[in-house]
Design an enzyme around this catalytic site. Structure first.
Site, PDB file in Angstrom:
ATOM      1  N   LYS A 274       2.061  -3.568   6.598  1.00  0.00           N
ATOM      2  CA  LYS A 274       2.463  -3.545   5.179  1.00  0.00           C
ATOM      3  C   LYS A 274       3.976  -3.350   5.076  1.00  0.00           C
ATOM      4  O   LYS A 274       4.642  -4.011   4.270  1.00  0.00           O
ATOM      5  CB  LYS A 274       1.715  -2.437   4.433  1.00  0.00           C
ATOM      6  CG  LYS A 274       0.224  -2.718   4.252  1.00  0.00           C
ATOM      7  CD  LYS A 274      -0.017  -3.964   3.408  1.00  0.00           C
ATOM      8  CE  LYS A 274      -1.477  -4.341   3.301  1.00  0.00           C
ATOM      9  NZ  LYS A 274      -1.715  -5.657   2.685  1.00  0.00           N
TER      10      LYS A 274
ATOM     11  N   TYR B 273      -1.983  -1.083  10.917  1.00  0.00           N
ATOM     12  CA  TYR B 273      -2.205  -1.563   9.542  1.00  0.00           C
ATOM     13  C   TYR B 273      -1.015  -1.190   8.658  1.00  0.00           C
ATOM     14  O   TYR B 273      -0.449  -2.023   7.948  1.00  0.00           O
ATOM     15  CB  TYR B 273      -3.499  -0.971   8.979  1.00  0.00           C
ATOM     16  CG  TYR B 273      -3.591  -1.073   7.474  1.00  0.00           C
ATOM     17  CD1 TYR B 273      -3.905  -2.282   6.867  1.00  0.00           C
ATOM     18  CD2 TYR B 273      -3.343   0.034   6.658  1.00  0.00           C
ATOM     19  CE1 TYR B 273      -3.959  -2.383   5.479  1.00  0.00           C
ATOM     20  CE2 TYR B 273      -3.399  -0.051   5.287  1.00  0.00           C
ATOM     21  CZ  TYR B 273      -3.705  -1.264   4.694  1.00  0.00           C
ATOM     22  OH  TYR B 273      -3.752  -1.360   3.330  1.00  0.00           O
TER      23      TYR B 273
ATOM     24  N   SER C  76       0.831  -1.208   0.000  1.00  0.00           N
ATOM     25  CA  SER C  76       0.000   0.000   0.000  1.00  0.00           C
ATOM     26  C   SER C  76       0.859   1.248   0.000  1.00  0.00           C
ATOM     27  O   SER C  76       1.958   1.268   0.577  1.00  0.00           O
ATOM     28  CB  SER C  76      -0.867  -0.017   1.260  1.00  0.00           C
ATOM     29  OG  SER C  76      -1.462   1.241   1.469  1.00  0.00           O
TER      30      SER C  76
HETATM   31  C1  UD1 Z   1      -5.985   4.408   3.424  1.00  0.00           C
HETATM   32  C2  UD1 Z   1      -4.588   4.104   2.938  1.00  0.00           C
HETATM   33  C3  UD1 Z   1      -4.635   2.980   1.947  1.00  0.00           C
HETATM   34  C4  UD1 Z   1      -5.323   1.784   2.542  1.00  0.00           C
HETATM   35  C5  UD1 Z   1      -6.713   2.168   2.970  1.00  0.00           C
HETATM   36  C6  UD1 Z   1      -7.359   1.008   3.667  1.00  0.00           C
HETATM   37  C7  UD1 Z   1      -3.126   6.062   2.918  1.00  0.00           C
HETATM   38  C8  UD1 Z   1      -2.613   7.241   2.163  1.00  0.00           C
HETATM   39  N1  UD1 Z   1      -4.016   5.294   2.300  1.00  0.00           N
HETATM   40  O1  UD1 Z   1      -6.668   4.962   2.357  1.00  0.00           O
HETATM   41  O2  UD1 Z   1      -3.324   2.619   1.587  1.00  0.00           O
HETATM   42  O3  UD1 Z   1      -5.379   0.733   1.615  1.00  0.00           O
HETATM   43  O4  UD1 Z   1      -6.632   3.257   3.899  1.00  0.00           O
HETATM   44  O5  UD1 Z   1      -8.604   1.345   4.174  1.00  0.00           O
HETATM   45  O6  UD1 Z   1      -2.737   5.790   4.029  1.00  0.00           O
HETATM   46  N2  UD1 Z   1     -13.116  10.358   3.380  1.00  0.00           N
HETATM   47  C9  UD1 Z   1     -14.145  11.222   3.714  1.00  0.00           C
HETATM   48  N3  UD1 Z   1     -15.279  10.687   4.239  1.00  0.00           N
HETATM   49  C10 UD1 Z   1     -15.441   9.351   4.449  1.00  0.00           C
HETATM   50  C11 UD1 Z   1     -14.375   8.479   4.109  1.00  0.00           C
HETATM   51  C12 UD1 Z   1     -13.222   9.025   3.574  1.00  0.00           C
HETATM   52  O7  UD1 Z   1     -14.046  12.423   3.531  1.00  0.00           O
HETATM   53  O8  UD1 Z   1     -16.493   8.936   4.955  1.00  0.00           O
HETATM   54  C13 UD1 Z   1     -11.905  10.917   2.799  1.00  0.00           C
HETATM   55  C14 UD1 Z   1     -10.645  10.652   3.617  1.00  0.00           C
HETATM   56  O9  UD1 Z   1     -10.443  11.669   4.551  1.00  0.00           O
HETATM   57  C15 UD1 Z   1      -9.595  10.618   2.511  1.00  0.00           C
HETATM   58  C16 UD1 Z   1     -10.327  10.109   1.298  1.00  0.00           C
HETATM   59  O10 UD1 Z   1     -11.704  10.283   1.562  1.00  0.00           O
HETATM   60  O11 UD1 Z   1      -9.180  11.919   2.238  1.00  0.00           O
HETATM   61  C17 UD1 Z   1     -10.063   8.648   1.029  1.00  0.00           C
HETATM   62  O12 UD1 Z   1     -10.289   7.925   2.217  1.00  0.00           O
HETATM   63  P1  UD1 Z   1     -10.331   6.320   2.239  1.00  0.00           P
HETATM   64  O13 UD1 Z   1     -11.204   5.852   1.139  1.00  0.00           O
HETATM   65  O14 UD1 Z   1     -10.671   5.904   3.624  1.00  0.00           O
HETATM   66  O15 UD1 Z   1      -8.862   5.883   1.856  1.00  0.00           O
HETATM   67  P2  UD1 Z   1      -7.450   6.326   2.494  1.00  0.00           P
HETATM   68  O16 UD1 Z   1      -7.600   6.698   3.903  1.00  0.00           O
HETATM   69  O17 UD1 Z   1      -6.819   7.294   1.564  1.00  0.00           O
END
Ligand code: UD1
Length: 360
Positions: A177, A173, A148
């Site tokens: 990795k 987590y 990841s």
């Molecule tokens: C993270 C990890 C990724 C991992 C994944 C597992 C990093 C950079 N990425 O992904 O490697 O495989 O977790 O779960 O560490 N968001 C909202 N509202 C929500 C959910 C998410 O605003 O309800 C935003 C988050 O703040 C983020 C983006 O959407 O900015 C993506 O979030 P998400 O889909 O959870 O993935 P990551 O956290 O980037």
């Protein structure tokens, strides 16, 4: 007591499992093959002429995925209901020659890993250690590992390439990795040239197979953006909360590199083919589009792709989120001949088609 091993193999697959690997199709064990990325990779493997053998104990996935695969492929994929870290349960699977292993099986929820670190160390690192030992003992020549971009943490410069320093992990987590990458690097050395290893660092996989027969099946409330968003639009969840609007980005929301799960699946085939041409190699590859999108851009792209509006509100930052990360994926393009083909809108249209199929 002998652990439960359930093998479900269709006619053609049964024949294959008795064939010699030098004459029959190439068996590829796909641990976590009933999961989101694993199931799409099974399809890509079949399309490329490989014979996927799914290993999944369904602790975090559902057997309906196997039915979806059958509808896409027109036949049943070989499937073993067993924990990939269970040496006794896995022994029979390794009795028939294995051409490669693609190791997805792992826990993947950042928040859960903070609450249950022991589970993450055991399921992710412990299982991988036992599996790697089995792989070496069985003389399997190729291993592809699901890592990841989380290993980079908060990066200094963007886009991030594979030479960027690994930062102290922000969660158990993320640590697992990093630890598995190190572990498999040692396994590679111990194999003295007989095992090739590709470590694949995924950015943010989203979307679903265009047939809507397989897709992401989060159990409970989704932690990730796109499944929460689609469930929110479907009325299963309340309005999406955008975590933070005060980041130092053009619109104040976090930036990520979202790639289609089918593109990602095809990268695993490309990695296997690269290993076949470079036996015994070890390398690491970023898998992303090379473009970052903010959360607001994802919402806008979803609305443009589907004509549906996304109910949302802005909330506090989520602990552990990095501001921005997106890939320099040029190494994968140069060495694997792989790049993403599908747009953000295609990703979101496919994710929505899958959600509609699931219903509410
Ligand atoms: C993270 C990890 C990724 C991992 C994944 C597992 C990093 C950079 N990425 O992904 O490697 O495989 O977790 O779960 O560490 N968001 C909202 N509202 C929500 C959910 C998410 O605003 O309800 C935003 C988050 O703040 C983020 C983006 O959407 O900015 C993506 O979030 P998400 O889909 O959870 O993935 P990551 O956290 O980037």
């Amino acid at each position: 007591m002998r652990p439960r091993v359930y093998v479900q193999e269709g006619g053609r697959v049964t024949d294959i499992c008795t064939m010699n690997a030098s004459t029959g199709p190439k068996r590829i064990l796909v641990t976590g093959g009933a999961g989101f990325i694993g199931s799409h990779t099974a399809v890509a493997l079949v399309d490329a002429g490989y014979e996927p053998v799914i290993v999944d104990d369904l602790r975090n996935s559902r057997s309906e995925v196997l039915d979806g695969l059958e509808r896409i492929l027109g036949r049943r994929v070989a499937y073993h209901c067993v924990d990939c870290g269970d040496e006794q349960g896995m022994a029979a699977i390794f009795e028939t020659p294995v051409h490669g292993v693609i190791h997805f099986a792992a826990d993947k929820a950042v928040g859960e890993s903070v609450a249950e670190p022991e589970q993450y160390f055991s399921n992710n690192i412990g299982s991988t250690a036992r599996l790697a030992k089995m792989i070496r003992e069985a003389g399997v020549p190729h291993l592809v590992f699901s890592s990841s971009c989380t290993v980079y943490g908060e990066v200094q410069s963007l886009p991030v390439d594979e030479s960027a320093p690994i930062q102290p992990a922000a969660s158990p987590y993320g640590f697992t990795k990093q630890a598995c990458e190190s572990l498999l690097t040692y396994s590679h050395a111990a194999a003295e040239g007989s095992l090739g290893v590709a470590l694949l660092r995924y950015f943010n996989p989203i979307g679903a197979h265009p047939s809507a027969e397989i897709g992401e099946l989060p159990l409970g409330t989704p932690a990730n953006l796109v499944p929460f968003l689609t469930q929110s639009v479907a009325g299963i969840r309340p309005a999406l909360t955008v975590f933070g609007e005060d980041y130092p980005t053009p619109d104040g929301t976090c930036i990520r590199d979202y790639l289609h799960v089918c593109d990602l699946a095809e990268a695993h085939v490309a990695a296997l083919q690269w290993l076949e041409k470079a036996p015994g190699a070890l390398d690491v590859f970023n898998l992303g589009t090379g473009t970052g999108s903010t959360v607001k851009e994802v919402i806008a792209a979803f609305e443009a792709a589907t004509g549906r509006s996304v109910p949302h509100q802005f909330g506090e930052r989520r602990s552990g989120d990095v501001t921005a990360i997106y890939a320099d994926a040029s190494k994968a393009q140069r060495m694997l001949g792989w790049r993403t083909q599908r747009s953000l809108q295609t990703c979101l249209a496919d994710a929505w088609r899958w959600q509609e199929k699931l219903g509410n």
